[in-house]
Design an enzyme around this catalytic site. Structure first.
Site, PDB file in Angstrom:
ATOM      1  N   ASP A  49      13.569   3.541  -2.734  1.00  0.00           N
ATOM      2  CA  ASP A  49      12.432   3.435  -1.828  1.00  0.00           C
ATOM      3  C   ASP A  49      12.756   2.456  -0.706  1.00  0.00           C
ATOM      4  OD1 ASP A  49       9.835   4.126  -1.129  1.00  0.00           O
ATOM      5  OD2 ASP A  49       9.125   3.920  -3.194  1.00  0.00           O
TER       6      ASP A  49
ATOM      7  N   ASP B  13       3.952  10.121   1.098  1.00  0.00           N
ATOM      8  CA  ASP B  13       3.701  10.581  -0.275  1.00  0.00           C
ATOM      9  C   ASP B  13       2.719  11.749  -0.295  1.00  0.00           C
ATOM     10  OD1 ASP B  13       5.170   8.345  -0.757  1.00  0.00           O
ATOM     11  OD2 ASP B  13       3.725   7.394  -2.099  1.00  0.00           O
TER      12      ASP B  13
HETATM   13  C1  GLA Z   1       6.412   4.931  -2.541  1.00  0.00           C
HETATM   14  C2  GLA Z   1       7.144   6.235  -2.777  1.00  0.00           C
HETATM   15  C3  GLA Z   1       6.524   6.956  -3.957  1.00  0.00           C
HETATM   16  C4  GLA Z   1       6.583   6.080  -5.192  1.00  0.00           C
HETATM   17  C5  GLA Z   1       5.928   4.734  -4.911  1.00  0.00           C
HETATM   18  C6  GLA Z   1       6.179   3.738  -6.021  1.00  0.00           C
HETATM   19  O1  GLA Z   1       5.108   5.151  -2.133  1.00  0.00           O
HETATM   20  O2  GLA Z   1       7.131   7.023  -1.625  1.00  0.00           O
HETATM   21  O3  GLA Z   1       7.182   8.176  -4.181  1.00  0.00           O
HETATM   22  O4  GLA Z   1       7.912   5.908  -5.578  1.00  0.00           O
HETATM   23  O5  GLA Z   1       6.418   4.149  -3.722  1.00  0.00           O
HETATM   24  O6  GLA Z   1       5.541   2.514  -5.761  1.00  0.00           O
END
Ligand code: GLA
Length: 653
Positions: free
Chosen positions: A205, A292
């Site tokens: 990430d 996301d």
């Molecule tokens: C980000 C990523 C997600 C997930 C969260 C975890 O938002 O894009 O896919 O991994 O972090 O905190």
């Protein structure tokens, strides 16, 4: 103005080198001592696509994130893994089991070793000088015939430390102990994950580069070390693209050292920021193309769009990642079977990873049946790795066509994006099949077959996607259009200058800021990149009034590589300046190279001039390179250039 916080970043002319290769080229060529080696358009003579890692087909399996967020635990993960095995899904290919954020307790400051939160992963309480270890956990998954994936951040801190502050599973301790991300520990952590703990896959990430801003309430209240952002979420021009890329490249080097057998998967999670949609393929095995996914229909559209128009950037070993599946939740729960099938079909058609992310232990059988549709999975896992191409495009409905194998079969999805029934007529020509011969369609959901000639009308229910496998007489009986084989193409240089934001991604109401944000403005760079069957800006390919239904759309100062693994003998194309070009003043020249040698070149082509037919003998050639050279002047917009009807045929002459 921006601090460059890594040595790697300092050692590279970051934005110039990576954000805009054409601009870099301009500088290097105009420099007094420019040499051929600095010419990014010079043919490489060998395949330059990334061959690191092991993701010859899109990863499939399960991720903890959408199911449990940070409240993941060992029983939940092993429970999901067991269902995949027991229900035959592992046999279908769902073998990758990924734990996401939430697993860590702290970084031990005496030696920097990460410690696992053993109250949720009890098998990690191995004791001894190491304290904790995931080895028993990965051993267990491996013994089940599965693979194990772990999660980290490229900066010092992870996303949960910014966005899940209520979580019971945040890293604990001093500021330094809570710095669980890779920054300053790349080799140590990658060795720990891959050599000691036995993981096979890492998702990395990027919140550590974006969200821990000097002077922010978050940093002050949580007592984090601040980091000047390398990624500015709201500004591509203020994002240090080169530095972000360099961070991930350093991880790739550590992975290669830890796993010389190439048995790893690197998943880049920079949410479509930092121009990752352009360079992700050169560093990782998959890269997130957007924010996301949430469990709403319009979020699914947004994420789908962020990957669906990038077929030339994906192929075996490297995949656009519109995020894990949200099947099982909200608009995609068992009460919404039409939406569930659509979401799954669309991800399959564009070669997205198929990572399920709901609590499989309690999942309704109907959802497992969707995931278990072997025909749809087979499309996604087709070895040739050609991402589906959007061949009819509108905000209401789309037709997506995917070449299977070397082109003897096709898959087609008819997709009703809207909330009303949609009339969609499928033409044989959408499939690049002959209009005068019968076309057979097999519905991969109902399993029924039908035959038509020329065209066939359908009416799709709201949100419905129909997916067929199709066969008929190919338009090119003796070869393929290059736009049919995007997985065999590597966009080495795309000709964009400054990264531009893609205006075509569905603009949903932002699930996090709602209407407080001033509107859902385009966020993802990559606009202007090379395209199959359209121009880089989504227009019909057309030269001096001549329309090309097939072809590649590029910008001047671009170089594409094509693998000639079908053993074709002849490459032909009708080339010229596209009628849609903004820059109508400058000429361009087209060049075809075979394994580094010039095979054909055009005269200077100008806006308004008829397409020029090029032919090149490519028998025995492994890598064909298609170069368009134009003005290198810094103030000239790129010219839109068209490789019309670009095709490979078996004919030797
Ligand atoms: C980000 C990523 C997600 C997930 C969260 C975890 O938002 O894009 O896919 O991994 O972090 O905190």
């Amino acid at each position: 103005m921006r601090e460059r916080s890594t040595k790697a970043a300092e050692s590279k002319p970051s934005t110039l080198r990576y954000a805009s290769l054409a601009a870099a080229l301009t500088l290097s060529v105009s420099a007094a001592h420019a040499d051929a080696a600095a010419d990014a358009l010079a043919p490489a003579g060998r395949w330059e696509g990334n061959t690191s890692g092991s993701a010859s087909t899109p990863p499939m399996g399960w991720s903890s994130w959408n199911a449990f967020r940070t409240e993941v635990d060992e029983a939940k993960v092993i429970g999901a893994a067991q269902v995949l095995v027991d229900r035959g899904l592992a046999k279908l290919g769902y073998t990758q089991i990924n734990i996401d954020d939430g697993w860590w307790l702290k970084r031990r400051t005496s030696d920097g070793r990460l410690q696992i939160r053993t109250n949720i992963f009890p098998s990690a309480a191995t004791g001894g000088p190491d304290g904790t270890s995931f080895k028993p956990f990965t051993d267990k998954l491996h013994a089940m015939g599965l693979k194990a994936g772990i999660y980290t951040d490229i900066g010092r801190n992870a996303c949960s430390q910014a966005y899940d502050l209520h979580s019971p599973n945040l890293p604990q301790g001093t500021t330094a102990e809570r710095e669980v991300g890779l920054e300053g520990h790349v080799a140590q952590d990658i060795n720990l994950y891959f050599k000691e703990w036995g993981f096979d896959y890492v998702k990395i990430d990027a919140c550590g580069l974006a969200d821990f801003l000097p002077g922010s309430d978050l940093v002050k209240q949580q007592n984090y070390r601040a980091a000047a952002p390398l990624i500015e979420r709201g500004s591509i021009n203020r994002t240090d693209i080169g530095a972000v890329r360099a961070r991930y490249e350093a991880v790739l080097e550590a992975l290669k050292a830890a796993r010389p057998a190439n048995d790893y998967v690197l998943s880049i999670c920079a949410w479509g920021m930092a121009n990752v949609r352009t360079w992700g393929k050169d560093v990782g095995n998959l890269w997130r193309t957007s924010a996301d996914i949430t469990s709403s229909w319009t979020s699914m559209l947004h994420n789908f769009d962020s990957a669906a128009k990038r077929p030339l950037y994906a192929g075996p070993g490297h995949w656009n990642d519109p995020d894990i599946l949200h099947i099982g939740h909200g608009a995609f729960d068992a009460a919404n079977p039409v939406e569930v099938r659509s979401h799954f079909s669309l991800w399959a058609m564009i070669n997205a990873p198929l990572l399920v992310s709901y609590d499989l232990r309690n999942g309704p059988a109907s959802l497992l049946d969707v995931l278990g549709n072997a025909d749809v999975v087979r499309l996604n896992q087709d070895k040739a790795g050609h991402q589906g191409v959007v061949t009819y495009d509108s905000d209401d409905a789309q037709i997506i066509v995917k070449t299977l194998g070397a082109g003897e079969r096709k898959a087609v999805a008819l997709f009703n994006r809207g909330a009303s029934p949609a009339p969609i007529t499928l033409l044989a020509s959408h499939l690049k099949l002959s209009s005068s011969a019968p076309v057979t369609l097999r519905d991969l959901w109902s399993k029924k077959s039908m035959t038509f000639s020329g065209e066939q009308a359908f009416t799709l229910a709201p949100h419905e996607t129909l997916v067929f496998e199709a066969s008929g007489k190919r338009q090119l009986e003796n070869g393929v259009y290059l736009s049919e084989i995007p997985g065999s193409i590597n966009v080495a240089v795309d000709g964009t200058r400054q990264p531009q934001l893609d205006p075509t991604v569905h603009r949903m109401i932002d699930p996090w800021s709602n209407t407080r944000s001033g509107g859902a403005r385009p966020q993802y760079a990559g606009w202007g990149g090379a395209q199959a069957d359209t121009t880089p800006y989504g227009q019909t390919l057309q030269v001096a009034g001549q329309v090309f239904d097939s072809g590649l759309g590029v910008l001047s100062n671009s170089r594409l590589q094509v693998k000639n693994d079908g053993g074709y003998g002849l490459m032909t194309a009708s080339v010229g300046v596209d009628d849609s070009t903004e820059n109508t003043r400058q000429p361009v020249r087209f060049y075809i190279y075979g394994d580094g040698k010039l095979l054909a070149q055009s005269a200077p082509a100008r806006f308004g001039a008829k397409a020029h037919r090029m032919t090149a003998k490519v028998a025995g050639v492994k890598v064909i390179e298609l170069v368009v050279r134009g003005s290198k002047a810094d103030d000239a917009a790129p010219v839109v250039a068209t490789w019309g009807d670009a095709q490979l045929t078996r004919a030797a002459r």
